[in-house]
Design a protein around this motif. Structure first.
Motif, short mmCIF file in Angstrom:
data_model
loop_
_atom_site.label_atom_id
_atom_site.label_comp_id
_atom_site.label_asym_id
_atom_site.label_seq_id
_atom_site.Cartn_x
_atom_site.Cartn_y
_atom_site.Cartn_z
N TRP A 79 0.83 -1.21 0.00
CA TRP A 79 0.00 0.00 0.00
C TRP A 79 0.86 1.26 0.00
O TRP A 79 0.60 2.20 -0.74
N LEU A 80 1.93 1.26 0.80
CA LEU A 80 2.80 2.43 0.89
C LEU A 80 3.60 2.66 -0.39
O LEU A 80 3.81 3.81 -0.81
N LEU A 81 4.06 1.58 -1.01
CA LEU A 81 4.93 1.68 -2.19
C LEU A 81 4.17 1.59 -3.51
O LEU A 81 4.77 1.67 -4.58
N GLY A 82 2.87 1.37 -3.42
CA GLY A 82 2.06 1.34 -4.63
C GLY A 82 2.18 0.08 -5.46
O GLY A 82 1.94 0.09 -6.67
N TRP A 83 2.56 -1.03 -4.81
CA TRP A 83 2.66 -2.29 -5.54
C TRP A 83 1.27 -2.83 -5.85
O TRP A 83 0.36 -2.75 -5.02
#
Length: 472
Positions: A79-83
């Motif tokens: 979620w944080l890294l946009g995976w």
């Protein structure tokens, strides 16, 4: 930690993690799909990633600690890294969880060595760092850093629990012990070990007072003799049947008592310790497992256990106490005769080193398993001799836990020896710098051979097109 030691530790940990990352990349390139037990672990973790928490593979025998923690790490990171898409909870991403655990284990090993040996002022910071690096490279554990197995996480929470116990944070220790239990049920034994540390400390204090009262210093200086052991056991029984002493010990160890009580509730509800496939994981009294563990320990700790001085001391002890050693030999022969079990996996799966150990050594002749008894006796004596700096109560407690974690296992599997070996290795005295370097070089050599075989010496079975690899 002094500044020079801090820099040295940071450099060693960073270097070890960089090497692990390079090996991780090599393993991931050569073995992209799930391998061996990953065939069960990876789909189960991916099911949890997709929110299917009621789905369970009946072939999995451990509790879902690894999968729950994986989802708890990977999902927020995604979620944080946009995976998005297949990268989330992919095989590589799940394996990377164990790489993080290996870094945590490195730090915990250092902290444990520092805490356990803090009174030994002769130990330098360089020796502590070298021992930490050596144990972090322990081949059987290090190999599974690069696959999605429960071992690195199981070791992490067990070592963390042990560290908190040594610092007197028993509620935290019990909580971490529960996390270790969620990775592997047999880790409950190491919760008992943590409680046993507290009990052994109180017993040792009471024993010293008892010695002082009787003004009998000979007992402590000759604690290896049979008569002294009898007196110690008598003291132990007298101490533990006292309601006052039991109340004191219960007040000190209540977090562990609660966790062990919950374990027995689990056993009752589950109908056994194994979750899932029980047919291949039946408990039995496999006493030779202790001999296999001692042999395993001698192999990986030969700079500690196979020194010329120790061999001479053993031969001298043998000459002084022939009757006791003869009795031990007879008992060992009987245990091997009546309690040797051979698991079907050991005979059938030629991907594991244990398959070749069994075939090349134990199956060479029916008498081989009996002819090894003198070596087992030496290994046991040398093993106990390296622990003589610990109190007799600590030694008794450790051996009880060692028996509890090895003997019920029917399958000869080196992974089952990782935690008892590490606990043992953390508690023995430091070697000379030369022997420490020899031990580290040996571990590096074993790891190099292991990874070479795994990556390059592949083979196929007649009834399968899948590539097979050698492993622990």
């Amino acid at each position: 930690m002094e500044r020079a030691e801090a820099y040295g530790f940071s450099g060693a940990m960073s270097g070890a993690f960089l090497l692990s990352c390079l090996l991780f990349a090599a393993v991931s390139r050569r073995q992209r799909g799930p391998y061996m037990d990953e065939v069960f672990h990876v789909p189960q973790a991916q099911a949890y990633c997709h929110g299917r928490f009621l789905q369970w593979d009946p072939m999995i025998t451990t509790l879902p600690g690894l999968y729950l923690l994986s989802v708890g790490v990977v999902k927020p990171a995604a979620w944080l890294l946009g995976w998005t898409g297949s990268v989330v909870c992919s095989v590589g991403m799940l394996r990377f969880i164990n790489l993080l655990f290996s870094a945590g284990n490195f730090y915990l090993l250092y902290l444990l060595l520092f805490k356990i040996h803090q009174k030994n002022k002769a130990v330098s910071g360089f020796q502590r760092i070298l021992s930490t690096l050596t144990l972090a490279m322990f081949p059987t554990l290090y190999f599974f850093t690069f696959l999605y197995y429960t071992d690195p996480g199981s070791v992490f929470f067990t070592l963390f629990s042990y560290l908190m116990c040594l610092y007197g944070n028993h509620k935290t220790s019990a909580l971490l012990g529960f996390c270790g239990f969620m990775f592997r049920q047999t880790n409950i034994v190491w919760t008992v070990f943590c409680a046993g540390n507290v009990v052994a400390e109180k017993l040792n204090e009471a024993w010293k007072i008892e010695l002082q009262k009787k003004k009998d210093e000979k007992i402590s200086s000759r604690k290896g003799s049979f008569s002294d052991l009898t007196r110690i056991l008598q003291f132990l029984v007298e101490y533990l049947i006292s309601p006052k002493n039991l109340l004191t010990l219960s007040a000190l160890t209540w977090p562990y008592i609660i966790l062990v009580s919950l374990f027995f509730v689990f056993l009752f509800i589950n109908g056994g310790i194994v979750v899932g496939d029980r047919s291949s994981h039946e408990a039995c009294l496999h006493f030779p497992q202790l001999f296999y563990f001692l042999s395993f320990t001698v192999f990986f700790s030969f700079p500690h256990l196979m020194t010329p001085t120790k061999i001479r001391k053993f031969l001298l002890s043998l000459r002084k106490h022939p009757v006791q050693y003869s009795l031990i030999a007879v008992i060992s022969l009987f245990l091997i005769w009546k309690f040797t079990y051979v698991h079907k996996y050991l005979l059938a799966d030629n991907r594991h080193y244990t398959f070749y150990v069994w075939r090349k050594v134990f199956q060479r002749h029916e008498l081989v398993k009996y002819l090894l008894v003198p070596f087992y006796i030496f290994a046991g004596w040398s093993f106990a001799d390296t622990l003589k700096s610990k109190s007799i109560f600590w030694i008794l407690m450790y051996f009880v836990c060692l028996l509890a974690v090895t003997i019920p296992q029917k399958l000869l599997e080196f992974r089952y020896f990782i935690l008892p070996f590490l606990i043992y290795r953390l508690n023995i005295p430091f070697l000379s710098l030369y022997r420490q370097l020899l031990e580290l070089a040996f571990y590096i050599l074993v790891n190099a051979v292991t990874f070479y075989l795994f990556l390059n010496r592949t083979f196929k079975w007649e009834n399968s097109d899948e590539v097979q690899r050698f492993m622990w």
